[in-house]
Design a protein around this motif. Sequence first.
Motif, mmCIF file in Angstrom:
data_model
loop_
_atom_site.group_PDB
_atom_site.id
_atom_site.type_symbol
_atom_site.label_atom_id
_atom_site.label_comp_id
_atom_site.label_asym_id
_atom_site.label_seq_id
_atom_site.Cartn_x
_atom_site.Cartn_y
_atom_site.Cartn_z
ATOM 1 N N PHE A 110 21.583 -32.154 -38.272
ATOM 2 C CA PHE A 110 21.105 -31.236 -37.521
ATOM 3 C C PHE A 110 20.330 -32.763 -36.440
ATOM 4 N N ALA A 111 19.637 -32.649 -37.044
ATOM 5 C CA ALA A 111 18.920 -33.182 -36.266
ATOM 6 C C ALA A 111 19.692 -34.516 -35.015
ATOM 7 N N ASP A 112 20.054 -35.573 -35.162
ATOM 8 C CA ASP A 112 20.842 -36.925 -35.371
ATOM 9 C C ASP A 112 21.614 -35.817 -33.978
ATOM 10 N N ALA A 113 22.031 -34.565 -33.678
ATOM 11 C CA ALA A 113 22.970 -33.865 -33.089
ATOM 12 C C ALA A 113 22.097 -33.269 -31.790
ATOM 13 N N ALA A 114 21.109 -32.559 -31.869
ATOM 14 C CA ALA A 114 20.143 -32.478 -31.225
ATOM 15 C C ALA A 114 19.171 -33.899 -30.557
ATOM 16 N N ARG A 115 18.577 -34.296 -31.012
ATOM 17 C CA ARG A 115 18.278 -35.319 -30.587
ATOM 18 C C ARG A 115 19.598 -36.416 -29.907
ATOM 19 N N GLN A 116 20.895 -36.212 -29.179
ATOM 20 C CA GLN A 116 21.562 -36.259 -28.135
ATOM 21 C C GLN A 116 22.052 -34.846 -27.909
ATOM 22 N N SER A 117 20.946 -34.063 -26.837
ATOM 23 C CA SER A 117 21.205 -32.581 -26.772
ATOM 24 C C SER A 117 20.543 -32.328 -25.817
ATOM 25 N N GLU A 118 19.821 -33.129 -25.129
ATOM 26 C CA GLU A 118 18.551 -33.569 -24.433
ATOM 27 C C GLU A 118 18.929 -32.395 -22.917
ATOM 28 N N LYS A 119 20.476 -32.009 -22.558
ATOM 29 C CA LYS A 119 20.377 -31.477 -21.448
ATOM 30 C C LYS A 119 20.211 -29.422 -21.686
ATOM 31 N N GLU A 120 21.118 -29.388 -23.590
ATOM 32 C CA GLU A 120 20.304 -28.243 -23.923
ATOM 33 C C GLU A 120 19.308 -27.765 -24.978
ATOM 34 N N GLN A 121 18.141 -28.620 -23.681
ATOM 35 C CA GLN A 121 17.239 -28.642 -24.626
ATOM 36 C C GLN A 121 17.032 -28.823 -26.132
ATOM 37 N N TYR A 122 17.276 -30.013 -26.549
ATOM 38 C CA TYR A 122 17.601 -30.652 -27.926
ATOM 39 C C TYR A 122 18.202 -28.977 -28.579
ATOM 40 N N ILE A 123 19.411 -28.278 -28.182
ATOM 41 C CA ILE A 123 19.668 -27.189 -28.900
ATOM 42 C C ILE A 123 21.282 -27.815 -29.566
ATOM 43 N N PRO A 124 21.792 -28.530 -29.976
ATOM 44 C CA PRO A 124 22.791 -28.817 -30.109
ATOM 45 C C PRO A 124 24.125 -28.026 -30.314
ATOM 46 N N PRO A 125 25.248 -27.255 -29.608
ATOM 47 C CA PRO A 125 25.990 -26.620 -29.301
ATOM 48 C C PRO A 125 27.078 -26.350 -30.421
ATOM 49 N N ALA A 126 26.902 -27.090 -31.260
ATOM 50 C CA ALA A 126 27.853 -27.611 -32.168
ATOM 51 C C ALA A 126 27.819 -27.154 -33.946
ATOM 52 N N PHE A 127 26.064 -27.248 -33.426
ATOM 53 C CA PHE A 127 25.294 -26.645 -34.815
ATOM 54 C C PHE A 127 25.116 -24.953 -34.570
ATOM 55 N N ALA A 128 24.824 -24.276 -32.847
ATOM 56 C CA ALA A 128 25.323 -23.115 -33.402
ATOM 57 C C ALA A 128 25.203 -22.403 -33.920
ATOM 58 N N SER A 129 26.166 -22.381 -35.360
ATOM 59 C CA SER A 129 26.760 -21.424 -36.613
ATOM 60 C C SER A 129 25.224 -21.741 -37.414
ATOM 61 N N SER A 130 24.416 -22.448 -37.372
ATOM 62 C CA SER A 130 23.420 -23.063 -38.194
ATOM 63 C C SER A 130 21.919 -22.480 -37.755
ATOM 64 N N ILE A 131 22.225 -21.884 -36.955
ATOM 65 C CA ILE A 131 20.574 -21.371 -36.248
ATOM 66 C C ILE A 131 20.596 -20.458 -36.735
ATOM 67 N N ILE A 132 19.770 -19.838 -37.187
ATOM 68 C CA ILE A 132 19.082 -18.625 -36.811
ATOM 69 C C ILE A 132 18.489 -17.788 -35.724
ATOM 70 N N ALA A 133 17.659 -18.675 -35.422
ATOM 71 C CA ALA A 133 16.616 -18.830 -34.134
ATOM 72 C C ALA A 133 16.154 -19.815 -34.070
ATOM 73 N N HIS A 134 15.762 -19.781 -32.207
ATOM 74 C CA HIS A 134 14.581 -20.705 -31.782
ATOM 75 C C HIS A 134 13.723 -20.546 -31.117
ATOM 76 N N THR A 135 12.829 -21.109 -31.074
ATOM 77 C CA THR A 135 11.670 -20.894 -29.679
ATOM 78 C C THR A 135 12.341 -21.839 -27.721
ATOM 79 N N LYS A 136 12.124 -21.104 -27.148
ATOM 80 C CA LYS A 136 12.096 -21.734 -25.837
ATOM 81 C C LYS A 136 10.625 -23.595 -26.250
ATOM 82 N N PRO A 137 11.386 -24.958 -25.541
ATOM 83 C CA PRO A 137 10.414 -25.915 -25.335
ATOM 84 C C PRO A 137 9.001 -25.006 -24.970
ATOM 85 N N VAL A 138 8.202 -25.837 -25.595
ATOM 86 C CA VAL A 138 6.308 -25.595 -25.411
ATOM 87 C C VAL A 138 5.875 -26.755 -24.880
#
Length: 176
Positions: A110-138
Motif C-alpha cells: 500500500f505504501a509503495d503505491a501511495a508513494r507513487q500517488s502524489e497527484k491523489e494526495q498519496y491515496i492510491p486509487p488502486a487500493f480504494a477497496s483496501s481503505i476504510i477511511a482517511h483524513t485529508k493532508p494536514v
Amino acid sequence: MKRTYLYILAISFFLAACGQGSGSQDQQDTTASAKTAEIDTTAIPGIEKVPFTDTISLKANDDMHFDKDLFKIKSGKKIILRLTNIGSQAGKPMSHNVVILNKGTDIANFADAARQSEKEQYIPPAFASSIIAHTKPVIAGKSDEVAFTIAQTGVYDFICSYPGHWGTMQGQIVVE
C-alpha cells in the motif's frame, strides 16, 4: 550440441525457479491474510489498558510519529477520526494524513503505491477497496476529521501514507 544442451538446461532451471517463487509468494500472501483475519484481539500487547473510544484523536509531529498507536472501538459504532499536525510551521512544514486499512492489506505494498500517488494526495486509487477511511493532508497547525464505521471485529492498521512516513507512523485499531 553441448552448448545448446547447457543453454536449455539453464533456461529450465530459471523457469522452474520462477514458477516456484510465484507459487510460494501466493501461499505466503494467503497465509498472511489468514493470520490477520484470525488475530485474537485480546492478544494485542497493552489492549487491556486501552478504554473503548468513539473518537480516535491523533497528533502528528515533525519527528514522523503519532502520539498514540493503539485504540479500541466497538463494531458498528460511528467513530470520529481526528488528526492534528502539531509540527513546526517554520521552514517547509511537513504534511501528514491517517489512512485506516482493511484487514489483510499489505502495508508495504500500500505504501509503495501511495508513494507513487502524489497527484491523489498519496491515496492510491488502486487500493480504494483496501481503505476504510482517511483524513485529508494536514499541514502544521491544522486538523482534519472524518467519520467512519467498522462492522467486522478484528485488528485494523492505520498509517500515514506520505512517502517514508509509514515506517514510524502506524498503529492499530482493535474492533470488538
